[in-house]
Design an enzyme around this catalytic site. Sequence first.
Site, PDB file in Angstrom:
ATOM      1  N   GLY A  17       0.822  -1.203   0.000  1.00 30.95           N
ATOM      2  CA  GLY A  17       0.000   0.000   0.000  1.00 30.95           C
ATOM      3  C   GLY A  17       0.855   1.251   0.000  1.00 30.95           C
ATOM      4  O   GLY A  17       1.632   1.474   0.927  1.00 30.95           O
ATOM      5  N   GLY A  19      -0.395   4.340   0.019  1.00 29.65           N
ATOM      6  CA  GLY A  19      -1.235   5.464   0.432  1.00 29.65           C
ATOM      7  C   GLY A  19      -0.452   6.281   1.444  1.00 29.65           C
ATOM      8  O   GLY A  19       0.783   6.239   1.512  1.00 29.65           O
ATOM      9  N   PHE A  20      -1.178   7.017   2.275  1.00 27.81           N
ATOM     10  CA  PHE A  20      -0.495   7.888   3.237  1.00 27.81           C
ATOM     11  C   PHE A  20       0.342   7.078   4.232  1.00 27.81           C
ATOM     12  O   PHE A  20       1.474   7.433   4.530  1.00 27.81           O
ATOM     13  CB  PHE A  20      -1.513   8.743   3.982  1.00 27.81           C
ATOM     14  CG  PHE A  20      -2.102   9.820   3.114  1.00 27.81           C
ATOM     15  CD1 PHE A  20      -1.354  10.927   2.760  1.00 27.81           C
ATOM     16  CD2 PHE A  20      -3.401   9.718   2.631  1.00 27.81           C
ATOM     17  CE1 PHE A  20      -1.882  11.921   1.955  1.00 27.81           C
ATOM     18  CE2 PHE A  20      -3.940  10.702   1.829  1.00 27.81           C
ATOM     19  CZ  PHE A  20      -3.184  11.814   1.482  1.00 27.81           C
ATOM     20  N   GLY A  21      -0.210   5.979   4.750  1.00 29.91           N
ATOM     21  CA  GLY A  21       0.512   5.192   5.748  1.00 29.91           C
ATOM     22  C   GLY A  21       1.773   4.578   5.161  1.00 29.91           C
ATOM     23  O   GLY A  21       2.876   4.745   5.700  1.00 29.91           O
ATOM     24  N   VAL A  85      -1.968  -7.632  -3.936  1.00 25.55           N
ATOM     25  CA  VAL A  85      -1.704  -8.673  -2.933  1.00 25.55           C
ATOM     26  C   VAL A  85      -3.014  -9.388  -2.637  1.00 25.55           C
ATOM     27  O   VAL A  85      -4.064  -8.750  -2.479  1.00 25.55           O
ATOM     28  CB  VAL A  85      -1.111  -8.033  -1.655  1.00 25.55           C
ATOM     29  CG1 VAL A  85      -1.085  -9.021  -0.498  1.00 25.55           C
ATOM     30  CG2 VAL A  85       0.286  -7.497  -1.938  1.00 25.55           C
ATOM     31  N   GLU A 177     -18.749  18.076   1.369  1.00 26.41           N
ATOM     32  CA  GLU A 177     -17.948  18.702   0.299  1.00 26.41           C
ATOM     33  C   GLU A 177     -18.543  18.399  -1.073  1.00 26.41           C
ATOM     34  O   GLU A 177     -18.622  19.274  -1.937  1.00 26.41           O
ATOM     35  CB  GLU A 177     -16.495  18.224   0.418  1.00 26.41           C
ATOM     36  CG  GLU A 177     -15.866  18.790   1.692  1.00 26.41           C
ATOM     37  CD  GLU A 177     -14.441  18.347   1.988  1.00 26.41           C
ATOM     38  OE1 GLU A 177     -13.697  19.131   2.573  1.00 26.41           O
ATOM     39  OE2 GLU A 177     -14.078  17.198   1.671  1.00 26.41           O
ATOM     40  N   ASP A 306      -6.043   3.110   7.592  1.00 27.38           N
ATOM     41  CA  ASP A 306      -7.482   2.821   7.615  1.00 27.38           C
ATOM     42  C   ASP A 306      -7.805   1.341   7.797  1.00 27.38           C
ATOM     43  O   ASP A 306      -8.952   0.994   8.038  1.00 27.38           O
ATOM     44  CB  ASP A 306      -8.121   3.284   6.295  1.00 27.38           C
ATOM     45  CG  ASP A 306      -8.324   4.787   6.258  1.00 27.38           C
ATOM     46  OD1 ASP A 306      -7.932   5.465   7.220  1.00 27.38           O
ATOM     47  OD2 ASP A 306      -8.881   5.272   5.255  1.00 27.38           O
ATOM     48  N   ALA A 322      -6.031  11.042   6.965  1.00 26.01           N
ATOM     49  CA  ALA A 322      -4.662  11.005   6.460  1.00 26.01           C
ATOM     50  C   ALA A 322      -3.604  11.266   7.548  1.00 26.01           C
ATOM     51  O   ALA A 322      -2.614  10.522   7.620  1.00 26.01           O
ATOM     52  CB  ALA A 322      -4.524  12.002   5.316  1.00 26.01           C
TER      53      ALA A 322
END
Length: 428
Positions: A17, A19-21, A85, A177, A306, A322
Site C-alpha cells: 500500500g 497510500g499515506f501510511g 496482494v 464537500e 485505515d 490522512a
Amino acid sequence: MTASPDPSKPQRIVIVGAGFGGLWAVKHLKGAPVEITLIDQRNHHLFQPLLYQAATASLAPSEIAWPIRSMLHDRKNVTTILAAVVGVDAEGRTVRLADGTTVPYDMLILATGARHGYFGHDEWEKFAPGLKTIEDATAIRGTILTAFELAEREQDPAKRQTLLTFAIVGGGPTGVELAGTIADLAHDTLPRDFRTIDTHRTRVLLIEAGPKILNGYPDDLSGYAQRALEKLGVEVCLGAPVTRIEPDAVTFGDRRVEAHTIVWAAGVRASPAAEWLGAAADRSGRILVEPDLTVPGHPEIFAIGDTVAVKAPNGSPVPGIAPAAKQEGTYVAEAIRGRLAGKPVARAFRYHHQGSLAQIGKRKAVIDFGWIKLRGALAWWLWGIAHIYFLVGVRSRLSVALNWLWIYTRAQRAARLITNANGESAIE
Ligand SMILES: Cc1cc2nc3c(=O)[nH]c(=O)nc-3n(C[C@H](O)[C@H](O)[C@H](O)COP(=O)(O)OP(=O)(O)OC[C@H]3O[C@@H](n4cnc5c(N)ncnc54)[C@H](O)[C@@H]3O)c2cc1C
C-alpha cells in the site's frame, strides 16, 4: 516468535500500500539498513482529501495523483511493484500476489486502507457508487455531467427533474464537500452553458442518518455548515437512515425521492488484510492491532492506517484520516529503526489530533483545531493553503492554486469532461 534481524545483511521490509501510511513509512525509513519492496495495485499515490474535486470537475486526476515509482526514484533501496496482494503466508513470511508469485519479507507493513461499506447492502453499490479511487471519481464526474446533458434534451418535466436531482448519502466531510460543490456547479458554473434547462432548478439532497452533519465536529460548526449548505441550495435531511436504493430513487425515513445521481459517502469497510492473517477485527473489518501497531502474535507484521483499529491516548478511536495514517507510518518506521539498533520494544503509538477541516462550496469552510474553531471565508483560505501545502510537487501546487483561483473568480471548472472507459459515446 520475535523478529531477529541478521545484522550481516539488510532486512527485507515489504510494504503493501502506497497510500499515506505506506508512503510515510518509506519516507521515514530513509537511510536505514533495509531493502524495501513497496507493492501497490495502482501505479499512483492518491491525495484522497481532494478526490471529491475530481468527481465534480474542479480538478483533473493528474493534479491529485502521482506515479509512485517517480516519487521514489531517488531511493535506491526501494523497489516498487505494481501488483495486487491477495494473501499473506505469515509462517513462511511471504506475501502472495494475484499473479501467483510471492514476495519474501523479514518484516511486513500492511497499509492497504479501506473502501466504502454499504452496511450489508452491497446491492446498493451499483446505484449509489462510492468515492475512493480515480476511477470512482471520473465515473461519478461522468454521471453528474451526463445528467445535465440528458436533462437538456428531456421533454417530460418529471423525468427532467429526476435527472436534475442529486442525492448524497452520508453527512461526513466527503458528503458535505460533494453536496456543496455540486450545488456550486449547478448554480454557478453551468447556468449560462445550457439553452433549454435552468440548472438553478437542480436539487441537491444531503441525507444523514444522525441528528447532525459533520458528526465529531462541535455543534456550532456543524450548525454553521448546515446553514451554509442550505444557502447554497442544498436540502439537508437529518435523522433518517437510507432504507432502500433503486435505480433513480432513494428512500430514507418515510420519504422516497427520485434522483438520477446517488452517491454513497456513508460507510467504510477495511481492506481484507485481517482475513489474510486470520486476525481479530472490528465490525468494519479493521485489524485490532497491539499498542505498537503489530498484529497480535506476529511482532514482525505491522498494520497501519485505515485498515486497523487503534485507540488514541484519551481512549477514543483513532480516526480514519490522512494524518493518522501518516503518524502511524512514521511510528512504525521508527519502531523498525529501533529494533535494528537493538531496541526491540517500542513505546505504544500515540496519536496527536491536529484538527478537522471541511470545505463548504467554493467560498466557505469549517476548521476545528481544538484550541480554536474557525468558519467562513477565513477558514476557506486556511483550508486551501493547507491542502496546497500537502500536495506533491510544485507543478501540482501551482496548477491547483490556479484552478481554484479560476473557480473562485470566474466560476469555470476546467475538468468538465465526460470520459467513458470503453471509448464509446457517453450517452446511450
Ligand atoms: C473521498 C475521501 C475524502 C477524504 N477526505 C479526507 C480529508 O479531507 N482529510 C483527511 O485527513 N482524510 C481524508 N480521507 C481519509 C484518508 O484519505 C485516509 O484516511 C487515508 O488515505 C488512509 O491512508 P492509508 O494509507 O491507510 O490508505 P490509503 O491511502 O487508502 O492507501 C491504501 C493503498 O493500498 C493499496 N492497496 C489496497 N489493497 C491492496 C492490495 N490488495 N494489493 C496492493 N495494494 C493495495 C491502494 O491501492 C492504496 O494505494 C478521505 C478519504 C476519502 C476516500
